[in-house]
Design an enzyme around this catalytic site. Structure first.
Site, PDB file in Angstrom:
ATOM      1  N   TYR A 315      -2.821   2.757 -37.356  1.00 47.70           N
ATOM      2  CA  TYR A 315      -3.229   3.687 -38.407  1.00 47.70           C
ATOM      3  C   TYR A 315      -3.315   2.949 -39.737  1.00 47.70           C
ATOM      4  O   TYR A 315      -2.702   1.893 -39.931  1.00 47.70           O
ATOM      5  CB  TYR A 315      -2.245   4.860 -38.512  1.00 47.70           C
ATOM      6  N   CYS A 316      -4.096   3.506 -40.655  1.00 51.80           N
ATOM      7  CA  CYS A 316      -4.199   2.999 -42.020  1.00 51.80           C
ATOM      8  C   CYS A 316      -4.485   4.186 -42.926  1.00 51.80           C
ATOM      9  O   CYS A 316      -4.407   5.333 -42.500  1.00 51.80           O
ATOM     10  CB  CYS A 316      -5.272   1.920 -42.133  1.00 51.80           C
ATOM     11  N   THR A 317      -4.825   3.948 -44.172  1.00 58.36           N
ATOM     12  CA  THR A 317      -4.970   5.036 -45.139  1.00 58.36           C
ATOM     13  C   THR A 317      -6.056   6.027 -44.752  1.00 58.36           C
ATOM     14  O   THR A 317      -5.825   7.235 -44.699  1.00 58.36           O
ATOM     15  CB  THR A 317      -5.266   4.479 -46.542  1.00 58.36           C
ATOM     16  N   GLY A 319      -8.794   4.981 -42.273  1.00 55.50           N
ATOM     17  CA  GLY A 319      -9.404   4.668 -40.991  1.00 55.50           C
ATOM     18  C   GLY A 319     -10.243   3.414 -40.923  1.00 55.50           C
ATOM     19  O   GLY A 319     -10.458   2.865 -39.839  1.00 55.50           O
ATOM     20  N   ILE A 344      -4.217   8.265 -42.408  1.00 56.44           N
ATOM     21  CA  ILE A 344      -3.060   9.018 -42.891  1.00 56.44           C
ATOM     22  C   ILE A 344      -3.494  10.222 -43.717  1.00 56.44           C
ATOM     23  O   ILE A 344      -2.899  11.296 -43.636  1.00 56.44           O
ATOM     24  CB  ILE A 344      -2.143   8.108 -43.732  1.00 56.44           C
TER      25      ILE A 344
END
Length: 457
Positions: A315-317, A319, A344
Site C-alpha cells: 500500500y501507499c498514499t 496507489g 490509504i
C-alpha cells in the site's frame, strides 16, 4: 489573449500517489463541452483549437483560441469560462489527485496547452508528464477541475484516469477566496507548494523508481478494494509492505506492516534485493567457500535471506507507487502480489474508524500535511527546513525552530544553513514573501538611473 489578473488558486504538490476509480464527469458540469472520439486505436497526437469564452472589464464577451493536444481527428472543444453561477456549490473547492500509466512518447506536446488551460480556468496544482503517462494533483472549483480532467482525457491514451477527490477545509477555502497576488504565499516561496499557480513538468517517470524497464502497462499486481483489504492483511500468510518513505511511515501505517525504512522510492528495489531471495535451502542455511589467510579454502555456513513470500500486499498514499512496486516484484518472481486500490486515502475515506486497521495519520503532499479517518485534517505540521511532518511533541523540542529546523533535521544542518533559513524566515515575516517586496523587480534606484539615462538619450 485577453489580459486580466486571475485570483490565485490553492496549489498542491504532487502526490507520490493517487489511484482510484475512473473518471465519469457529470454532464451538468460540461454544458458546452463536446469531445469527439478518436478514430484510430493508436492515433498520432495532433493540435486542435480550444475556444475559451471570456468577458472583458465591461462584461463584453470575448474569445480566444488555445492550442489543444488530443488524439486523432477531433473537433474543437469549446470551454466556457463565463462567470460561474451564484450557486454556492459553484464556489466550493475540490482537490483531485489523478494518474494514468500509458504509452505517451509525445507527452511534451501536451505541456503548454494544458498549462494555459489551467491558468485560464484558475486551476492550480502540479502535473507531471512523462513517456509513461501522467500524474497530478490540482485544485479549483469543481466545474473548472472537471473541465481540465476532460481535456486531459480527450487524448484516448489518457482515458480512465485513476483519481481520488479530497475535501478542502473551510480555512483553506477562506484563504483561497481571499488571496491576492500581493499577500503571503502560504509558508513562503520555498514551501513544497504554492497557492497561486500551476506547474506542468516534463520528467522521465511520473513516479521515480529509477528503472525504466519496470512498466505497470505490461504487468501489475492485483487491486484490492478498501472493503476487502482488512481480510487480506489479517491473513498470517500475507506479508504486508508499506511502500512509502520513512518520514511518512513514522506518523502512521497499517497494523503489522513491514516498514522498509527507505528515504526515497528509488531505494525500494535495493531493499527487496537485500531482504528476499527467490529460493532457499531446506535447512535455511547455505555453505559458501571462502579463502583463508594462507590461501586455503574453508566452508562456512551463511544464514540466507528469507525466501520470496507466498503472498505480498502493498500500500501507499494513493496507489501510484504500488503500481510500479508490484510490477517490479512480479518481474523478480513474486507470484501473488496485491495492492490497495486507491491507497490509504481511499481506505480512510470508505472504511469506518471502528473497523479500521490503520494506526496514526497519513502524510499527504499538500498543505494539510496529514489526514485522519474520513480524510479529516490531521494534527501534524510541516518543518520548512526539511519538509518533514512534525507533531506537537516534536515542536516542544529545543531543536525545533519555526522555518529553520526540527528534531529530524537539526543535526544534519550546518550553522550556516540554519542562519540562511532564519534570514529567509525574517524576510517572509517582514514582507510576506521570501526575498523581499522587490524580488523579481529592479530596485527603485536602478529604475531611476535607467529612466535618467533614457531621458538623456
Amino acid at each position: 489573449m485577453l489580459g486580466y489578473r486571475a485570483p490565485p488558486s490553492l496549489s498542491l504538490r504532487m502526490l507520490s500517489s493517487s489511484s482510484l476509480r475512473s473518471i465519469n464527469p457529470n454532464p451538468r458540469l460540461h454544458p458546452t463541452s463536446s469531445i469527439s472520439e478518436p478514430s484510430n486505436r493508436h492515433p498520432q497526437l495532433l493540435f486542435n483549437p480550444v475556444w475559451i469564452s471570456l468577458c472583458d472589464s465591461h462584461g463584453v464577451p470575448q474569445s480566444m483560441t488555445l492550442s489543444r493536444c488530443s488524439s486523432g481527428q477531433t473537433s474543437p472543444v469549446p470551454i466556457s469560462s463565463s462567470p460561474e453561477s451564484n450557486n454556492s456549490d459553484s464556489q466550493i473547492l475540490v482537490v483531485v489527485s489523478f494518474y494514468k500509466f500509458a504509452d505517451f512518447p509525445d507527452h511534451a506536446r501536451l505541456r503548454q496547452p494544458l498549462k494555459l488551460l489551467c491558468e485560464e480556468l484558475r486551476v492550480s496544482g502540479g502535473i507531471i508528464l512523462a513517456p509513461e503517462g501522467i500524474n497530478g494533483s490540482i485544485c479549483g472549483t469543481r466545474e473548472s477541475v472537471e473541465k481540465v480532467l476532460a481535456f486531459i482525457q480527450s487524448d484516448d491514451r489518457l482515458r480512465g484516469l485513476r483519481r481520488v477527490e479530497s475535501p478542502v477545509s473551510p480555512e483553506e477555502e477562506a484563504i483561497h477566496h481571499g488571496h491576492t497576488s500581493s499577500s503571503p504565499l502560504a509558508a513562503g516561496e520555498d514551501a513544497p507548494f504554492r497557492w497561486d499557480h500551476v506547474r506542468v513538468k516534463l520528467k522521465k517517470e511520473i513516479v521515480s523508481l529509477g528503472m525504466p524497464a519496470v512498466s505497470p502497462i505490461e504487468k501489475v499486481g492485483k487491486y484490492v478494494s478498501p472493503r476487502d483489504w482488512n481480510a487480506l492483511i489479517s491473513d498470517p500468510d500475507t506479508v504486508v509492505i508499506d511502500v512509502r518513505n520513512n518520514y511518512e511511515t513514522r506518523i502512521g501505517k497499517f497494523k503489522g506492516a513491514v516498514d522498509p525504512c527507505t528515504r526515497a522510492f528509488r531505494e525500494f528495489p535495493s531493499w527487496v534485493e537485500d531482504e528476499f531471495q527467490p529460493s532457499e535451502p531446506e535447512n535455511g542455511h547455505s555453505e559458501v567457500e571462502v579463502y583463508g589467510a594462507n590461501g586455503s579454502t574453508e566452508n562456512q555456513l551463511e544464514i540466507s535471506k528469507p525466501k520470496t513470500p507466498q503472498r505480498v500486499a502493498m500500500y501507499c498514499t494513493g496507489g501510484i507507487r504500488c503500481e510500479k512496486a508490484s510490477s517490479f516484484l512480479l518481474s523478480k518472481g513474486f507470484e501473488e502480489v496485491y495492492h490497495l486500490e486507491g491507497g490509504i486515502l481511499k481506505y480512510l475515506e470508505e472504511v469506518p474508524e471502528t473497523e479500521s486497521l490503520w494506526e496514526g495519520e497519513c502524510f499527504v503532499f499538500d498543505k494539510r500535511v496529514s489526514v485522519e479517518h474520513g480524510l479529516a485534517q490531521g494534527t501534524h505540521k510541516l518543518c520548512y527546513g526539511c519538509k518533514q511532518p512534525v507533531s506537537d511533541a516534536d515542536m516542544e523540542s529545543p531543536q525545533w525552530e519555526y522555518g529553520v529546523s526540527c528534531p529530524y533535521c537539526y543535526s544534519s544542518k550546518s550553522d550556516e544553513e540554519k542562519e540562511r533559513a532564519r534570514a529567509r524566515q525574517r524576510q517572509f515575516e517582514t514582507w510576506g514573501v521570501i526575498g523581499g517586496p522587490d524580488k523579481g523587480r529592479k530596485p527603485d534606484s536602478v529604475k531611476q538611473s535607467s529612466t535618467q539615462l533614457s531621458n538623456s538619450i
